[in-house]
Design an enzyme around this catalytic site. Structure first.
Site, PDB file in Angstrom:
ATOM      1  N   HIS A  61       0.820  -1.218   0.000  1.00 30.26           N
ATOM      2  CA  HIS A  61       0.000   0.000   0.000  1.00 30.26           C
ATOM      3  C   HIS A  61       0.853   1.267   0.000  1.00 30.26           C
ATOM      4  O   HIS A  61       1.173   1.819   1.049  1.00 30.26           O
ATOM      5  CB  HIS A  61      -0.942  -0.015   1.209  1.00 30.26           C
ATOM      6  N   HIS A  63       1.580   5.176  -2.281  1.00 33.81           N
ATOM      7  CA  HIS A  63       1.135   6.148  -3.297  1.00 33.81           C
ATOM      8  C   HIS A  63       2.388   6.820  -3.861  1.00 33.81           C
ATOM      9  O   HIS A  63       3.070   7.537  -3.133  1.00 33.81           O
ATOM     10  CB  HIS A  63       0.221   7.195  -2.669  1.00 33.81           C
ATOM     11  N   HIS A 179     -10.847   0.703   0.444  1.00 35.54           N
ATOM     12  CA  HIS A 179     -10.701   1.788   1.414  1.00 35.54           C
ATOM     13  C   HIS A 179     -12.085   1.932   2.050  1.00 35.54           C
ATOM     14  O   HIS A 179     -13.013   2.413   1.403  1.00 35.54           O
ATOM     15  CB  HIS A 179     -10.263   3.038   0.640  1.00 35.54           C
ATOM     16  N   HIS A 232      -5.883  -0.381   5.518  1.00 35.14           N
ATOM     17  CA  HIS A 232      -5.701   0.474   6.709  1.00 35.14           C
ATOM     18  C   HIS A 232      -6.860   0.453   7.728  1.00 35.14           C
ATOM     19  O   HIS A 232      -7.525   1.458   7.943  1.00 35.14           O
ATOM     20  CB  HIS A 232      -5.397   1.917   6.304  1.00 35.14           C
ATOM     21  N   ASN A 278      -6.284   9.643   6.549  1.00 36.09           N
ATOM     22  CA  ASN A 278      -7.584   9.034   6.336  1.00 36.09           C
ATOM     23  C   ASN A 278      -7.413   7.537   6.118  1.00 36.09           C
ATOM     24  O   ASN A 278      -6.737   7.146   5.178  1.00 36.09           O
ATOM     25  CB  ASN A 278      -8.239   9.667   5.095  1.00 36.09           C
ATOM     26  N   ASP A 305       0.710   2.835   3.660  1.00 38.11           N
ATOM     27  CA  ASP A 305      -0.117   3.911   3.091  1.00 38.11           C
ATOM     28  C   ASP A 305       0.731   5.168   2.897  1.00 38.11           C
ATOM     29  O   ASP A 305       0.276   6.292   3.145  1.00 38.11           O
ATOM     30  CB  ASP A 305      -1.341   4.195   3.976  1.00 38.11           C
ATOM     31  N   HIS A 309       2.796  14.416   0.218  1.00 38.41           N
ATOM     32  CA  HIS A 309       2.183  15.687  -0.181  1.00 38.41           C
ATOM     33  C   HIS A 309       3.242  16.764  -0.044  1.00 38.41           C
ATOM     34  O   HIS A 309       4.066  16.725   0.867  1.00 38.41           O
ATOM     35  CB  HIS A 309       0.997  16.038   0.715  1.00 38.41           C
TER      36      HIS A 309
HETATM   37 ZN   LIG Z   1      -7.140   4.663   1.731  1.00 38.77          ZN
HETATM   38 ZN   LIG Z   2      -3.865   4.770   0.542  1.00 37.30          ZN
END
Ligand SMILES: [Zn+2]
Ligand SMILES: [Zn+2]
Length: 428
Positions: A61, A63, A179, A232, A278, A305, A309
């Site tokens: 997981h 990004h 999610h 998560h 989140n 996760d 940013h």
């Molecule tokens: Zn998520």
């Molecule tokens: Zn995520």
């Protein structure tokens, strides 16, 4: 042929139930049972005395923001952060710009992944544009190489669409990662709903909004037989729902993040947006329930996760800052601290949660030091104390709640397919 010997480490390979001092041999990118005397002469030697030698960590997981938001992270910088954190295999989420809801975007990601420091596997979207309305072409996504489908960042609201999605994905043997968030219950929510949100005057995200979707997914998995993985998990009630579902033999799996086992909503008292994510940080009881879920196998693995940013985005009023934190470079020390030191988990079990068990969820060829396996290896010093400086770290972003803190447990060397990609603080 190239040869490598990792000498005198504490070799932990949960898949083989191995935990003993010894050597690991690598021949031509693969783990070898042994080397001939002639091969040993040619071999490069890494001294791992005092260190743990284990399979490269696996994170299903992350990004990596490519394509579309490369000012936050690229597949290359994300993969460097992974290598620095001891990860050799990562699975990136499809909520890029544009989203990976078609084979073309997946091919773009795969092209960038070819020059990454670690193995990067793509996922594809459940629905077109992650809009929750029309199924994405799961078959052509599979052909393009995705290992799962997910609309992560968003939840598929419609039960009917989710039912069709899991049945469709099942035809292509693709697990669905969800999610779990009932968005109708979490409008404008920025933190856990409870006494702390009332005290801070922030809009609350009730854990019931997660529990409802976890229950929905369990029911759909039971009804269709499809594998649904809950991303998560943050709520004690959700852990209990998954526990019961597994007892009933339902085909669900679930993950926990390092931040949900280490931190609670109390951290939000400073309004520091590096604690905004989140699902949100929840209560001490939730945190303990997630740890108990990892202990008894209700929760299958750790997933970071990792969500980069840019500072100008994150450095805003709490209500307006985006959700998410980076996590690849801190996951191992955080798990060593919370699970091994404070919760008395055995070290091989924590390594299992971060390697083989994670890989198994998506049937990835990773997570073992068995002879013949790809030589993906993590070597770490479990006792070294170091300062986590986000400005010197490898992720392009710095949004971490552990920024500037002392960490215990440090990755020394990361090896991917027999090649040293990271050693002693530097990419190789
Ligand atoms: Zn998520
Ligand atoms: Zn995520």
């Amino acid at each position: 042929m190239s040869f490598l010997i990792i000498k005198n480490g504490r070799v932990i390979d949960p898949a083989a139930k191995r935990d003993a001092k010894g050597d690991v041999f690598i021949a031509d990118g693969k783990i070898a049972k042994s080397l001939t005397p002639a091969q040993k002469k040619q071999a490069k030697v890494i001294d791992a005395t005092g260190f743990v030698v284990c399979p490269g960590l696996v994170d299903i997981h992350v990004h990596f923001r490519e394509p579309g938001q490369t000012h936050k992270e690229t597949i290359l910088t994300g993969s460097m952060a992974a290598a620095a954190g001891g990860f050799t295999t990562v699975v990136c989420m499809p909520n890029t710009v544009p989203p990976a809801d078609n084979a073309g975007t997946v091919e773009l990601i795969n092209n960038a992944a070819r020059s990454a420091a670690v193995h990067v596997y793509p996922t594809g979207c459940i629905t077109v544009g992650m809009k929750g309305q029309q199924l994405a072409p799961h078959g052509s996504l599979k052909k393009a190489g995705v290992v799962a489908i997910t609309d992560d960042g968003l939840c598929v609201e419609s039960n009917e669409i989710m039912r069709r999605a899991v049945e469709y994905a099942q035809m292509f043997d693709l697990p669905v990662l969800d999610h779990c968030q009932d968005e109708s219950m979490t409008k404008k929510a920025v933190m856990n709903e409870g006494t702390v949100s009332t005290r801070l005057g922030l809009q609350g995200w009730p854990h019931a909004a997660e529990d409802i979707i976890v229950a929905r997914n369990i029911i759909l998995s039971h009804y269709t037989g499809a594998h649904i993985h809950m991303q998560h998990i943050s709520s004690a009630h959700s852990v209990e729902l998954v526990r019961r579902a597994k007892k009933d033999g339902i085909n669900v799996t679930a993950e926990a993040t390092p931040h949900h086992i280490a931190l609670t909503e109390e951290a939000l008292g400073t309004y520091d947006t590096n604690f905004k994510m989140n699902p949100p940080l929840r209560t001490e009881a939730d945190r303990r329930a997630i740890i108990a879920g990892l202990r008894d196998g209700t929760l299958d693995c750790i997933g970071t996760d990792h969500a980069p940013h840019a500072p100008e985005e994150k450095d805003k009023e709490f209500d307006y800052a985006p959700n998410g934190i980076i996590g690849l470079e801190t996951a191992l020390p955080v798990c060593l601290d919370v699970l091994v030191r404070r919760s008395r988990f055995k070290l091989p079990y924590v390594i299992d949660l971060m390697t083989r068990r994670a890989a198994n969820i998506l049937k990835l060829p990773a997570g073992t030091l068995a002879p013949g396996a790809a030589a993906d290896v993590c070597i770490f010093d479990p006792t070294e104390t170091w300062l986590y400086d986000t400005y010197k770290a490898f992720s392009k972003s710095i949004n971490s709640p552990w920024s500037g803190q002392q960490m215990t447990g440090r990755v020394k060397t990361t090896i991917v397919s027999g090649k040293v990609v990271y050693a002693n603080g530097k990419m190789v």
